[in-house]
Structure formats: C-alpha cells, structure tokens
Design a protein around this motif. Sequence first.
Motif, PDB file in Angstrom:
ATOM      1  N   THR A   1       0.785  -1.213   0.060  1.00  0.00           N
ATOM      2  CA  THR A   1      -0.043  -0.095   0.048  1.00  0.00           C
ATOM      3  C   THR A   1       0.968   1.369  -0.012  1.00  0.00           C
ATOM      4  O   THR A   1       0.372   2.290  -0.331  1.00  0.00           O
ATOM      5  CB  THR A   1      -1.025  -0.011   1.179  1.00  0.00           C
ATOM      6  OG1 THR A   1      -0.135   0.027   2.445  1.00  0.00           O
ATOM      7  CG2 THR A   1      -1.933  -1.297   1.410  1.00  0.00           C
TER       8      THR A   1
ATOM      9  N   LEU B   1     -11.088  -5.088   7.869  1.00  0.00           N
ATOM     10  CA  LEU B   1     -12.079  -5.414   6.766  1.00  0.00           C
ATOM     11  C   LEU B   1     -13.075  -6.449   7.167  1.00  0.00           C
ATOM     12  O   LEU B   1     -12.309  -7.437   7.248  1.00  0.00           O
ATOM     13  CB  LEU B   1     -11.485  -5.488   5.435  1.00  0.00           C
ATOM     14  CG  LEU B   1     -10.800  -4.290   4.804  1.00  0.00           C
ATOM     15  CD1 LEU B   1      -9.846  -4.523   3.518  1.00  0.00           C
ATOM     16  CD2 LEU B   1     -11.727  -3.226   4.694  1.00  0.00           C
TER      17      LEU B   1
ATOM     18  N   VAL C   1      -7.564   0.546  -0.623  1.00  0.00           N
ATOM     19  CA  VAL C   1      -7.953   0.958   0.717  1.00  0.00           C
ATOM     20  C   VAL C   1      -6.831   1.877   1.253  1.00  0.00           C
ATOM     21  O   VAL C   1      -7.047   2.907   1.892  1.00  0.00           O
ATOM     22  CB  VAL C   1      -8.035  -0.126   1.555  1.00  0.00           C
ATOM     23  CG1 VAL C   1      -8.312   0.430   3.250  1.00  0.00           C
ATOM     24  CG2 VAL C   1      -9.489  -0.918   1.462  1.00  0.00           C
TER      25      VAL C   1
ATOM     26  N   VAL D   1      -6.976   5.221  -0.150  1.00  0.00           N
ATOM     27  CA  VAL D   1      -8.153   6.196   0.501  1.00  0.00           C
ATOM     28  C   VAL D   1      -7.468   6.737   1.741  1.00  0.00           C
ATOM     29  O   VAL D   1      -7.941   7.828   2.291  1.00  0.00           O
ATOM     30  CB  VAL D   1      -9.494   5.135   0.574  1.00  0.00           C
ATOM     31  CG1 VAL D   1     -10.368   5.912   1.429  1.00  0.00           C
ATOM     32  CG2 VAL D   1      -9.984   4.941  -0.604  1.00  0.00           C
ATOM     33  N   LEU D   2      -6.802   5.866   2.494  1.00  0.00           N
ATOM     34  CA  LEU D   2      -6.346   6.379   3.894  1.00  0.00           C
ATOM     35  C   LEU D   2      -5.233   7.541   3.596  1.00  0.00           C
ATOM     36  O   LEU D   2      -5.426   8.622   4.293  1.00  0.00           O
ATOM     37  CB  LEU D   2      -5.888   5.287   4.623  1.00  0.00           C
ATOM     38  CG  LEU D   2      -6.639   4.290   5.229  1.00  0.00           C
ATOM     39  CD1 LEU D   2      -5.947   2.799   5.894  1.00  0.00           C
ATOM     40  CD2 LEU D   2      -7.692   4.656   5.989  1.00  0.00           C
TER      41      LEU D   2
ATOM     42  N   VAL E   1     -13.481   7.986   7.552  1.00  0.00           N
ATOM     43  CA  VAL E   1     -12.685   7.001   6.946  1.00  0.00           C
ATOM     44  C   VAL E   1     -13.627   5.811   6.499  1.00  0.00           C
ATOM     45  O   VAL E   1     -13.632   5.353   5.537  1.00  0.00           O
ATOM     46  CB  VAL E   1     -11.699   6.264   7.816  1.00  0.00           C
ATOM     47  CG1 VAL E   1     -11.060   5.178   7.319  1.00  0.00           C
ATOM     48  CG2 VAL E   1     -10.414   7.770   8.065  1.00  0.00           C
ATOM     49  N   ARG E   2     -14.490   5.404   7.196  1.00  0.00           N
ATOM     50  CA  ARG E   2     -15.253   4.266   6.986  1.00  0.00           C
ATOM     51  C   ARG E   2     -16.225   4.435   5.751  1.00  0.00           C
ATOM     52  O   ARG E   2     -16.457   3.550   4.963  1.00  0.00           O
ATOM     53  CB  ARG E   2     -16.256   4.030   8.164  1.00  0.00           C
ATOM     54  CG  ARG E   2     -17.125   2.713   7.953  1.00  0.00           C
ATOM     55  CD  ARG E   2     -17.681   2.269   9.509  1.00  0.00           C
ATOM     56  NE  ARG E   2     -18.587   1.022   9.262  1.00  0.00           N
ATOM     57  CZ  ARG E   2     -19.565   0.951   8.786  1.00  0.00           C
ATOM     58  NH1 ARG E   2     -20.298   1.905   8.723  1.00  0.00           N
ATOM     59  NH2 ARG E   2     -20.163  -0.365   8.854  1.00  0.00           N
TER      60      ARG E   2
ATOM     61  N   ASP F   1     -15.771   6.858   3.336  1.00  0.00           N
ATOM     62  CA  ASP F   1     -15.014   6.790   2.036  1.00  0.00           C
ATOM     63  C   ASP F   1     -14.459   5.227   1.507  1.00  0.00           C
ATOM     64  O   ASP F   1     -14.585   5.050   0.335  1.00  0.00           O
ATOM     65  CB  ASP F   1     -13.679   7.633   2.287  1.00  0.00           C
ATOM     66  CG  ASP F   1     -14.167   9.177   2.273  1.00  0.00           C
ATOM     67  OD1 ASP F   1     -15.547   9.503   2.363  1.00  0.00           O
ATOM     68  OD2 ASP F   1     -13.236  10.231   2.364  1.00  0.00           O
ATOM     69  N   VAL F   2     -14.133   4.570   2.516  1.00  0.00           N
ATOM     70  CA  VAL F   2     -13.549   3.231   2.138  1.00  0.00           C
ATOM     71  C   VAL F   2     -14.954   2.480   1.527  1.00  0.00           C
ATOM     72  O   VAL F   2     -14.461   1.755   0.730  1.00  0.00           O
ATOM     73  CB  VAL F   2     -13.056   2.455   3.551  1.00  0.00           C
ATOM     74  CG1 VAL F   2     -12.895   0.991   3.106  1.00  0.00           C
ATOM     75  CG2 VAL F   2     -11.780   3.188   3.942  1.00  0.00           C
TER      76      VAL F   2
ATOM     77  N   GLU G   1     -15.029   3.465  -1.964  1.00  0.00           N
ATOM     78  CA  GLU G   1     -14.082   2.746  -2.656  1.00  0.00           C
ATOM     79  C   GLU G   1     -14.340   1.463  -2.774  1.00  0.00           C
ATOM     80  O   GLU G   1     -14.098   0.870  -3.871  1.00  0.00           O
ATOM     81  CB  GLU G   1     -12.805   3.124  -2.142  1.00  0.00           C
ATOM     82  CG  GLU G   1     -11.426   2.605  -3.023  1.00  0.00           C
ATOM     83  CD  GLU G   1     -11.490   3.599  -4.147  1.00  0.00           C
ATOM     84  OE1 GLU G   1     -10.876   2.944  -5.167  1.00  0.00           O
ATOM     85  OE2 GLU G   1     -12.032   4.710  -4.221  1.00  0.00           O
TER      86      GLU G   1
ATOM     87  N   LEU H   1     -16.119  -2.474   6.924  1.00  0.00           N
ATOM     88  CA  LEU H   1     -14.985  -1.893   7.617  1.00  0.00           C
ATOM     89  C   LEU H   1     -15.521  -1.413   9.028  1.00  0.00           C
ATOM     90  O   LEU H   1     -16.549  -0.897   9.105  1.00  0.00           O
ATOM     91  CB  LEU H   1     -14.414  -0.453   6.924  1.00  0.00           C
ATOM     92  CG  LEU H   1     -12.984  -0.198   7.527  1.00  0.00           C
ATOM     93  CD1 LEU H   1     -12.038  -0.742   7.218  1.00  0.00           C
ATOM     94  CD2 LEU H   1     -12.823   1.444   7.089  1.00  0.00           C
TER      95      LEU H   1
END
Length: 727
Positions: free
Chosen positions: A278, A307, A329, A332-333, A370-371, A373-374, A377, A395
């Motif tokens: 990542t 996840l 992921v 995204v982070l 974050v949750r 947006d993940v 994605e 998530l």
Amino acid sequence: MTRHPAPAAARRGPVASEDALWRWVRRALWTLAVGTTLTLVLAQAAGSDTPAGSAAALSSVLAAACLYQGLLAWNRDSSAVADPGDHLNGLSGTLALAALVNLLLLHVDGRVVGPVEQLAVLQISALVIVLGSTLTVASLAALTRDPRPWVMSLGVAGAGVAAGWQLAGTGGGPSPTLGLVSTATFGLGLGAARLLPAARTTTQIVTPQSAVVGALVVLSAAMTALVVATRFPPDRTTTVVAFAVAAVAGVSTRAATTIRDLASLAQRRVEALTDDLTGLANRRALNQRLAEVTRTREPTALLLLDLDRFKKLNDRHGHEAGDRLLARVGRVLNDVVPGAALAARLGGDEFAVLVGDPDQAHAVDLAARVRTDVATELLRAAELLGPGSRVDVDLSVGVAWSGRHQHTDLLRRADVAMYAAKATGAGVAVFDPESDRSHQERLALTEDLRLAFETGALPFEVHYQPQVGLDDGSVRGLEALVRWRHPRRGPVPPVEFLTLVENLGRMPDLTVFVLATASRDLSRFPPTGPGGTGRRPRMSVNLSAGCLSDPGLPAALLAALAPGAVAGDIVLEVTETTLMADADLALAVCSSLVVAGFELSIDDYGTGYSSLSYLNDLPAHELKIDRSFCARVVEDPRVATIVAATVDLAHRLGLRVVAEGAEDTVVVEALRLLGCDLVQGFALTPALPVVELLDWVRARQPGPRELVGRAAADVVGPGRPDRPGGR
C-alpha cells in the motif's frame, strides 16, 4: 562472526573464533622469517649493505600488511563491525604518513629521500598505522585487559623505533643490522602474543563511526602534507605530492563508498518502515510512533481498522484481487487522513491511523469519514472482480484515546473497540472498560477453542430437540444443537461461542463434528409410526455461511457420516443470511449437497427479504417457519393468515412445513389447525442430551388428540437458552 568468551578465566593460546587473526599473524611471521634469511644471505654475498637492508625493510612492510589484515578480522570478530573500506584507510594512512615523514626530513636537514630510503619511510609509516590499529582494536573490542594486543603493540613499536633510528641516524640506505633488529623485534612481539592466554571478554556491538573518523584523519593528514609542500621548491617535493595525492584519492574513494552505503542504509530504513503493498507505514513504524507518543505523553487517538469478510473475498476471487483491494484502501487512507497523522497497514486486512488530537469527538468523526470513504471505494472496486460481481466487504473501526495519562496499551484498547464494532455491527466503536472485560473473556474463550481444534479434543456436546408430527404425535425429526459447558465459566451461550468459532474459520470442522455425532446417535432412536413400523427420525444439522463457501463440503459431510447412516437421514438447514454472503457459490454448494443425497431445509423462513426467490432457486425439501411468527399466531389474526398462506404455498411446492419455537400448548394446537406438518419448541421439550431424550421418547404414548395435553406436561420450566440451540 561473533567472538565467544573463553569458558574459564583465561585460555592458553589462540581462541577458536580468532582463527582469521592468527592465520594472518602466521603469514606475517613467515614473511619476517623469509626477510631475515634473505637479509643475512645478501649481507654475506653483497659488497654493499643496501640490498640486505632493503630486504629487511620490505619484509617488515609486507608483514605489517599481513598483521593489518589480521587486525581487521579481529575487530570484526570481537566488535561485530565489518567495514570493507578499512583496507583503503590503511593504505591511504600509510601513504599520508610517508608524505609527512618526507616533509619532516626535508624540513630538518633538507634531505630529499631517495628511492632506496623510501622503503624505510614506508616501513616506519606502515608500522605506525599498524600500531594505531592495534590500539584501536583493543579499545573498540574491550580487549584492554587482554595482554595480547599490548605485546603486539610493543613488538610493532620496537620495530618502528629501530627503523626510525636507522633512517634518522644514517645518511645512506637501510642498514642490515638495524633491519634485522627491527624484524626480530616485530617477530618476537607477534610470536609472544600468539602464545599468551586470552582474557575473558564479551562481544561489543559498536557503530562503524570509528572507520569514518579514521578516514577523516587520513584525509586531514594528506591535505596538510599537500599544503605544507607548497612551501618548498616543487622539484624537492615530488615524492611528497605523489604520496599525498595517492592518499587523498584512496580516502576519497573510501568516502564515496561510505556515502553510497549511507544512502543505501537510508533507503533500507525507509523500506523497513513502509508497507510494500500500500505504500503506507507498517507495523514497525506505528510502534515507533506509539513509543514516541508514550514518551512525550501527547494526547493521541488511535483508530484500528479491519475489513469484515475479507477472507471470503480472497477465497472466492483469489489473493491478487484481494491485494488490489487492499491497495485501494491504502490510497483512500492516504487521501483522507490528515497530514500530521500516521496511516499504517499492520498486516493482512488490518490498518491503523494515529492522530495527535486532544479531542475525542474529532477522532470519532475521522473514523466515520474513513469508514464512509472506504465503503465508497469498495463499491467502485467491484469492477476489479469481473462483470456482475460485488464486494461484500465492510469496515469496522475501533477508537482508543490516550488522554494525558493513558498512553500505555493504546493498541490493545483500540483492538478491543474494533471487535466491539464488529460484534454490534455499528461500524465505529469507542473503547470503554466494560468492553475491555468482555474482550478479555472473549480472547480467553477464543484461545481455548483454538487449542481444542488444534488438538482435536473438542469440548462440545450435542443435544437434540424433537420435531413432532401434528397428525399423530410421533417423533419424526430431531434437530442437533451444539452445547459447550466450559470448565470455568459453565454453560457458554451458543450465540457467543459460535461467533468465535466462525471467526477462527473452524465452522466447517465443528459442523463435521456435529454431523458425525448426530448420525451416530441417530441409530439409537426407534422407528416412528404405529408399533414402530415407520422409519427413524430425520436428523437436522445447521449450516453456516462459512460452510456454504466451501465447495468440498459435500464430500466432507459424506465422509463424516457414522457407519450405517446415509445422507438421506440428514436434513441440512440453511438460512437466508447464510445464502446471501455469496449467493451463487452457496446455491451451487446446496445443489451439490442434494445430489449427494442430503435433504435441505430453509430455516428461519419469513425473517429475510428475498425468501420467495430462494423458494424457487433452492432445491429444498422442508421449510421452517420462524419462531417470531409462531409466537404471535394465536393473538394476531394477520400473522395467522400469513402462516396459513405460507403453509399452503409450501405444500403446493412439495415442501413439508416445520413450525419452530412453539412455547405453549395453545400455539401447538393453532399450528395444527393451520396445517403445519411438524412442530418443535419448549411446549414439547427443550433440547436434551441423547440419553434424556430417549427416555422422553419412551415415556410418551401420544395419539393425535393427546398431543396437546401431553406436551403441556413435558414443558421444562424457565432458564432456557435465548434460542433453542442457537445452532
């Protein structure tokens, strides 16, 4: 290579781990011996002392080179430092010192050293460098109490003094007499050191900065020689400049090697703190930052992300697709997390975000963002898996906040919160002490289960709840329900330990255990029907989502059947929830089970959203009406109508209907009137061990009209599980 301390206070002679040192010392001694012999022969045969003295000086230079190589090995073995650039340091240092000696002679008496005398200059310079190296090794490797480096140093110093006396006291070439004294002193020092006892020492771990310091000293000496040489006529400093330039070139090459090594080291340090997949920080980097936060007591929030159901995606679509999903992921982070925060992948499908934020509410808001947006994605990532695919991955985020006095164990507390988020389905959860206690209990139970599955000593029991025909009251079916009586906690609710088994990925193993036990116990039940003329009861066993994702399930279940049992005796119960995890694969496995001879039952019918489609697609033999309908069938006419319509639909499709969760005799009678085929529940009996259930079956003498009254007498009072079996 590591230098091991001697087992006694001291050992006589060489130590095994110092073989490289003494191998080079032997070579140095042989070189001195050859040089001494050659010196004596030349002194007898030649009319001039120059060839004989030159032979002695040359042997000393070569012996010094051998000893220097041995000292490098000693330093490596005793201080765990290996530096390939040390060879250049030694050569450059010898040349720089030779340049300074030439300048000293030029300054003192104006002498320009000739080619023959340069051997004596190089001899003195090499011996001084070896003397300094010996003392350096003794210091770095904690050998100051070992007599051997000091005896070596005395021999080298004596040889250097003799060589210096010869150069200072004669105006001609090297003297064979002083040359013999020099080589003899050198050889005696080395020989004595080899015979002396080795003192007890411990391996020293040091940085290679001493080699860098040595290179800087050599460079300074060479540059000093070049600067001072400018004060003399150029024709008198040719040798000085040559030696100094060669020294600068050597030490510059050494410096370039050091710079390259440092750049490589810096790159390796970055890679050591970075996740390859990542590009985020890795677990090591997070631990370093956590240690720093603990030291500074900075208010910090830690978000731990995991996840859900990622393993199933890996199993279905392969690890390459899973890796692509993890990389997305990570991106995204990188985009969502503030610049001052640290986003890291801890391994597998677990991520973390460390935020220096004194406001806990901000951390919770970040977790929710974050949750979200993940999740967005992940929906976009479905295209990675092929047309028509979907990513059934979610998530869960746990949040732990350090405050000002709670920095220790931050990662564990975030882990507790993350599992709380998983258990509740809330998506985001904040650590609280009560969750921590529950988490510790859950970890202990999980460890007990893990050991049980690894050793094969499963601690479970199988109880059975009968399914009674509403036309004649005979026992036509049994549902196998697993129970666990923990040695410390006592009975553990099925809903609690079955979740842990599922998380361990051991549900297929537990299902095989239940089926093997149930099919063996089934042979103990008498045939049903008047006079025992019918067939034995069917045995129902529940299947989980983890089981239905395994294409090898039919073969495993067939192999688990007890001798004498056949697949047609077994009814495998599936729910809409288990089918939804991966509908295509689950339906394919169910079809394979039917082909293998098992019967299928649609469990908990009426609680999902797509039950009608499953009635059409699933090759089922039985339909079980959920307890939530049975409980209200007497008091709610609308529910009674729904049940009647469901029974009629099932019968038209050729399915038998089982009503589960009947709590009292009035409900049993109402279900009979609505046309249900079988009933199970506490109105008859809770799930019982096989021996107790056999006694219950033998004690009953039911007829069609006696069932209701008999059932009322059989009810076992309160204290029942929250679901009659859970599984």
